[in-house]
Design a protein around this motif. Structure first.
Motif, short mmCIF file in Angstrom:
data_model
loop_
_atom_site.label_atom_id
_atom_site.label_comp_id
_atom_site.label_asym_id
_atom_site.label_seq_id
_atom_site.Cartn_x
_atom_site.Cartn_y
_atom_site.Cartn_z
N ALA A 139 0.84 -1.20 0.00
CA ALA A 139 0.00 0.00 0.00
C ALA A 139 0.87 1.23 0.00
O ALA A 139 1.91 1.28 0.65
CB ALA A 139 -0.93 0.01 1.21
N PHE A 140 0.43 2.27 -0.73
CA PHE A 140 1.14 3.53 -0.82
C PHE A 140 0.15 4.66 -0.63
O PHE A 140 -1.00 4.59 -1.06
CB PHE A 140 1.84 3.68 -2.18
N ARG A 141 0.60 5.71 0.04
CA ARG A 141 -0.20 6.91 0.23
C ARG A 141 -0.12 7.72 -1.06
O ARG A 141 0.94 8.18 -1.44
CB ARG A 141 0.33 7.72 1.41
N ILE A 142 -1.25 7.90 -1.76
CA ILE A 142 -1.19 8.50 -3.09
C ILE A 142 -0.88 9.99 -3.06
O ILE A 142 -0.41 10.56 -4.04
CB ILE A 142 -2.50 8.26 -3.86
N THR A 143 -1.16 10.66 -1.94
CA THR A 143 -0.87 12.09 -1.88
C THR A 143 0.62 12.37 -1.79
O THR A 143 1.08 13.44 -2.15
CB THR A 143 -1.57 12.72 -0.67
N THR A 144 1.39 11.38 -1.30
CA THR A 144 2.85 11.57 -1.16
C THR A 144 3.65 10.54 -1.93
O THR A 144 4.85 10.73 -2.14
CB THR A 144 3.26 11.50 0.32
N GLY A 145 3.02 9.45 -2.33
CA GLY A 145 3.75 8.41 -3.03
C GLY A 145 4.65 7.58 -2.14
O GLY A 145 5.60 6.96 -2.60
N THR A 146 4.38 7.56 -0.83
CA THR A 146 5.25 6.84 0.11
C THR A 146 4.58 5.56 0.59
O THR A 146 3.35 5.48 0.66
CB THR A 146 5.57 7.73 1.32
N PRO A 147 5.39 4.55 0.96
CA PRO A 147 4.81 3.30 1.48
C PRO A 147 4.07 3.54 2.78
O PRO A 147 4.36 4.46 3.54
CB PRO A 147 6.03 2.41 1.68
N VAL A 148 3.11 2.68 3.06
CA VAL A 148 2.34 2.74 4.29
C VAL A 148 2.79 1.61 5.20
O VAL A 148 2.99 0.48 4.74
CB VAL A 148 0.83 2.62 3.99
#
Length: 992
Positions: free
Chosen positions: A189-198
């Motif tokens: 999963a990735f946070r789409i607002t930042t493009g970082t892994p969750v």
């Protein structure tokens, strides 16, 4: 001593643009409210509007239908007023125009700049941004766009990136997370607002990886803010419930055999969700799609006994929930017994099933939509924020895939689910792309459904598709791909042009060109043509032994007046008979669908070795099933039959897919597609027994300078083309059906000014009137651009509709809460109160209006003989221009003014009020009240005004009356003035 004289004062004259507001010429009428001009110099109160009927539903617009009038409501139905004027009859019960009147407003264009190897993609709307995850062969990319499809960068560590690389298989969005997995990997999963892994970037191992290249998994939001995932391996489906931190709450495993697809629909009723599974079996009849319902503790609520059967091969499954209590599952599949074929990919169907949230055991899905050779071009989606489209109503994009490998007619249709069983889909957008020489949109992608995000305001849909240059599957070596976008705007307002009468038919445009024919509304002509026939040789018959024959097919349809409408011909199919065979079984192949009733396919054949096609026979298309015929006729039997209409170079009949304007001019219909700057389509000229058709070869080229084309109109023998910032004229009769001759090159007649409202354009004997950026202008018969009056100078908002009344020789224009009238005899303007009037039409001498009641209904009204608007009084006001007396030689005093008039009927107890203004003052100088019932119906009565200030240079007067029984007719005005008579002076009046 002053000499008294009486000076006649003309009541009305046209308004001159060069005259300032406070310095009008004495003959000018400054304002007339709710009055009309029976003849030059006589003004009377307008009649009132009387309600005829209150239709059910939210009516939006009126169109004229020869001797009657029709109402278009918010469900796209067209209702015609019958002769008794007390009932409405529906022409189209299937809502052909469907609420929202969707149409494509943008060309399909490259979005990501990647034209090879887009294998899977997913789209998502979050916080008013469009997110796209594209899976390329070597990487995955996350893109971000604003609502206008402008790419937004990711800024990480102060560095701007056009996208985020994530080397992952296909992803799926839920909220602000992008989940990705499949092809032997676990979900991440990735946070789409930042493009970082969750979290730890890998979801808990309770959700195992699938084997091989399987992508069959889905994920949805839970009612508690967490997530529910379903993931299949070779023998089972595992369901896992996560909390908002992606920690496992609970899980379960379902064992299955012979299954291949699944889909999740979350948040159905309370804390329940659906698991939808496609089952396959060696026995095709056992194939089905099953639905299981669980609560979020994974206790089963529905046991899966509800199933969609008759599914030979399911290709894609998706579901959507509607809070009205209905739930929808859409399945792309091959049927067990495909119509006219053996179950190949071109026999693909789309089925839509509606079932209750209670999911009673053993119930059977009811098929709501079944379209041969159509694939799901999108996941189903609901537009629940636009009331005009109906709350929680499912929509879907369907892709039609042609069987003609050389002339693909692949098309994409925006549809809503019908309300009754076994109907063709209700098409909102007729087609985004269509046949023949056009660039096709093809969606032959079977690895998963693309998604269609609907913007939060519900006014636009951004649809993303894979465009390929081959009709083969994505693995074809010669195929190239591009992810492209098309924005469809859904506007609940009437955007189309005014209704037209052409070739005996009632024609109008609204996201397509339609005819209102007798008991149905249908598209004008055909958008598509049949696919090539299939030929099977048979023994017997009278064809020439060992002869070579060629066949083409043509759709045909007769309107209620007996006019024939034909499609373009199919591509030809040729075969040579072998020994013992002298007849063909000719199997028709349909393409797309039509809203017409009683469509037939005509079969045409050459003579042995010939090139001319002769009519053989025709047969009906029933339930989207193309007919088959046995052709055993000899050459001699058919050589005197009619020949194919394209013989001799006649242009093929191809209708426009996306126009919002149509008008009759120069003995043709003219139309253009939304947003075009340089092309006008026109029909062939009328021919007895045929409805003139459009063709992609009958197109007039207009210079692109001046912005978009807004509308066209006829002026004598010329065609006037209105653009946003320029106006052109075309001369000549144009080409014949076989393309001989042409129109002249467009001649610019107005530069730097154009038309801002297509519905303001109206043709009259004096010229063509239109709303420009500077007010109302007219192109006169000498092609001069003339200002037509200050009352509408820079009118706020566009003219809603307009009409010409030949009886009283006047132009009528509907603006916001008012109707403007221009009398052409003296160019005098009047204003009518039109509060909540949504539309009007002038048809066969009757003036109809549609008034919004504010409660979801509208009154259909017509101009009658009363002096009330449906029981409500309205004010009559006449404000005369400033009479300037100082210009009269020897003038000294104004003694009195006499107004001559009469009542139009017996008066009530209301008063007539006359207010005077001296020397251009805005504060009244005198006010006179006269009992209205002192006027006698149709008998001459005078009102005398004696100004309190006689030494004045000018005077302006206003008369007002509110009466529910009659109106005041004003026929003459005169002034008694005093002046010196002597040397150097004359006592006389002068008109300015």
């Amino acid at each position: 001593m002053l000499q008294k004289q009486t000076i006649p004062l003309p009541l009305v004259r046209g308004i001159d643009r060069s005259t300032a507001d406070q310095l009008r010429a004495p003959e000018a009428l400054s304002q007339g409210l709710n009055v009309e001009q029976l003849k030059s110099g006589e003004i009377t109160k307008r009649p009132g509007f009387t309600s005829v009927i209150t239709p059910t539903g939210n009516e939006r617009h009126l169109i004229g239908l020869n001797t009657s009038v029709a109402v278009i409501n918010d469900t796209g139905e067209i209702e015609v007023l019958n002769d008794e004027e007390d009932t409405l009859s529906k022409l189209n019960n299937d809502g052909l125009l469907f609420n929202g009147f969707g149409y494509c407003t943008a060309e399909v264009s490259s979005l990501l700049g990647v034209n090879t190897g887009i294998e899977n993609y997913e789209t998502h709307i979050y916080q008013d941004n469009l997110f796209i995850y594209a899976n390329l062969p070597s990487t995955g990319r996350i893109y971000r766009f604003d609502r206008n499809l402008n790419r937004l960068p990711y800024v990480i560590g102060g560095v701007s990136y056009p996208y985020i690389n994530r080397p992952l298989p296909v992803g799926k969005f839920v909220g602000d997370l992008l989940f990705s997995g499949g092809q032997g990997t676990q979900l991440t999963a990735f946070r789409i607002t930042t493009g970082t892994p969750v979290s730890a970037s890998v979801l808990p191992t309770a959700l195992p990886a699938t084997s091989g290249a399987s992508n069959d998994w889905d994920i949805c939001a839970s009612s508690s803010g967490g997530y529910i995932a379903a993931y299949k391996d070779a023998t089972a489906i595992q369901i896992v419930v996560f909390d908002s931190n992606l920690s496992v709450v609970t899980s379960t495993t379902l064992s299955f055999t012979n299954f291949k697809l699944l889909s999740l629909v979350g948040g159905v009723v309370g804390n329940t969700f659906y698991l939808i599974v496609g089952r396959t079996n060696a026995a095709a009849a056992a194939n089905r799609v099953q639905v299981y319902r669980y609560d979020e503790a994974l206790s089963i609520v529905g046991d899966g006994t509800d199933s969609l059967t008759n599914v030979h091969e399911p290709y894609a499954i998706s579901g959507v929930y509607a809070d009205s209590g209905d739930s929808w599952v859409f399945v792309e599949y091959d049927p067990v017994a495909p119509i006219g074929g053996s179950g190949n990919t071109y026999e693909r169907y789309v089925g839509a099933a509606n079932f209750s949230s209670a999911l009673p055991a053993g119930s059977t899905f009811q098929i709501r939509l079944s379209v041969p050779r159509a694939g799901l071009a999108s996941k189903p989606f609901i537009l629940d924020t636009n009331a005009a489209l109906g709350s929680k109503k499912p929509h879907v994009f369907l892709s039609y895939q042609s069987e003609d490998s050389n002339n693909l007619q692949n098309s994409i249709f925006l549809c809503t689910v019908p309300t009754s069983t076994f109907q063709a889909p209700q098409v909102i957008e007729t087609q985004l792309q269509y046949g023949k020489s056009q660039n096709m949109l093809s969606t032959l992608e079977y690895k998963g459904l693309p998604s269609v995000p609907a913007y939060s305001d519900g006014q636009r849909i951004t649809a993303l598709f894979n465009r390929i240059n081959s009709q083969f599957a994505l693995s074809a070596a010669n195929a190239t791909f591009a992810l492209v976008a098309c924005t469809v705007t859904l506007d609940s307002a009437w955007n189309g042009s005014k209704g037209q009468t052409f070739a005996g038919q009632n024609v109008f445009a609204q996201g397509g060109i339609y005819i209102a024919d007798s008991d149905q509304v249908t598209e004008y002509g055909f958008y598509v043509y049949p696919d090539p026939a299939t030929l099977t040789q048979q023994a017997g018959g009278s064809l020439t032994a060992s002869g070579t024959y060629s066949y083409v097919l043509v759709y045909e349809w007769y309107d209620s007046r007996g006019n024939l409408i034909e499609s373009a011909p199919s591509a030809p199919v040729t075969a040579t008979l072998t020994a013992g065979n002298q007849q063909f079984l000719v199997t028709g192949r349909i393409a797309g669908w039509s809203s017409k009733n009683a469509v037939r396919i005509s079969f045409y054949r050459t003579l042995n070795g010939g090139t001319t096609y002769y009519y053989v026979t025709s047969a009906s298309v029933v339930d989207l099933v193309a007919p088959s015929v046995v052709d055993s006729a000899s050459d001699a039997d058919i050589q005197n039959n009619r020949i194919l209409y394209t013989t001799g170079g006649v242009a093929e009949n191809i209708s426009l897919s996306n126009p919002n304007f149509v008008t009759a001019a120069k003995n043709r219909l003219w139309a253009f597609e939304n947003g075009t700057t340089d092309k006008l389509w026109f029909t062939k000229k009328p021919e007895e027994g045929f409805l003139p058709a459009f063709s992609d070869l009958l197109v007039a080229s207009i210079p692109s300078i001046g912005g978009k084309i807004v509308g066209v109109a006829q002026l004598d023998d010329k065609l006037i083309v209105f653009k946003e910032r320029r106006i052109y004229a075309l001369f000549g009769d144009g080409p014949t059906a076989n393309l001989q001759g042409d129109f002249s090159e467009p001649q610019a007649i107005v530069e730097g000014m154009g038309c801002i409202s297509a519905r303001s354009i109206v043709s009259t004997p004096n010229g063509v009137f239109y709303q420009s950026q500077e007010g109302i202008y007219a192109i006169d018969r000498s092609l001069q651009n003339q200002f037509a009056g200050r009352p509408l100078y820079k009118q706020e908002g566009s003219i809603i509709t307009s009409a010409y009344d030949p009886i009283l020789n006047r132009v009528l224009m509907l603006a916001q809460d008012k109707i403007w009238l221009l009398y052409l005899s003296n160019m005098a303007w009047y204003e009518w109160t039109a509060t909540n009037i949504k539309s009007f039409v002038f048809e066969s001498g009757v003036f109809w209006v549609l008034k919004d009641n504010g409660n979801g209904t509208a009154d259909l009204m017509k101009l009658g003989s009363t002096y009330q608007d449906d029981g409500a009084n309205y004010e009559q006001r006449i404000k005369l221009g400033q009479f300037q007396f100082a210009g009269i030689q020897g003038y000294q005093r104004l003694f009195r003014v006499l107004l001559t008039g009469a009542n139009s009927a017996d008066a009530d107890a209301s008063n007539v009020t006359v207010t005077t203004y001296i020397n251009a003052n805005t504060t009244p100088t005198d006010t006179l009240t006269k009992a209205h019932n002192s006027f006698v119906a149709d008998n001459r009565t005078e009102i005398e005004i004696r100004p309190s200030k006689q030494r004045c240079e000018s005077m302006e007067m206003q008369l007002s009356l509110t009466s529910n029984t009659s109106g005041l007719k004003l026929s003459a005005a005169s002034a008694e003035v005093g002046g010196y008579v002597g040397a150097g002076r004359r006592s006389e009046s002068r008109r300015i």
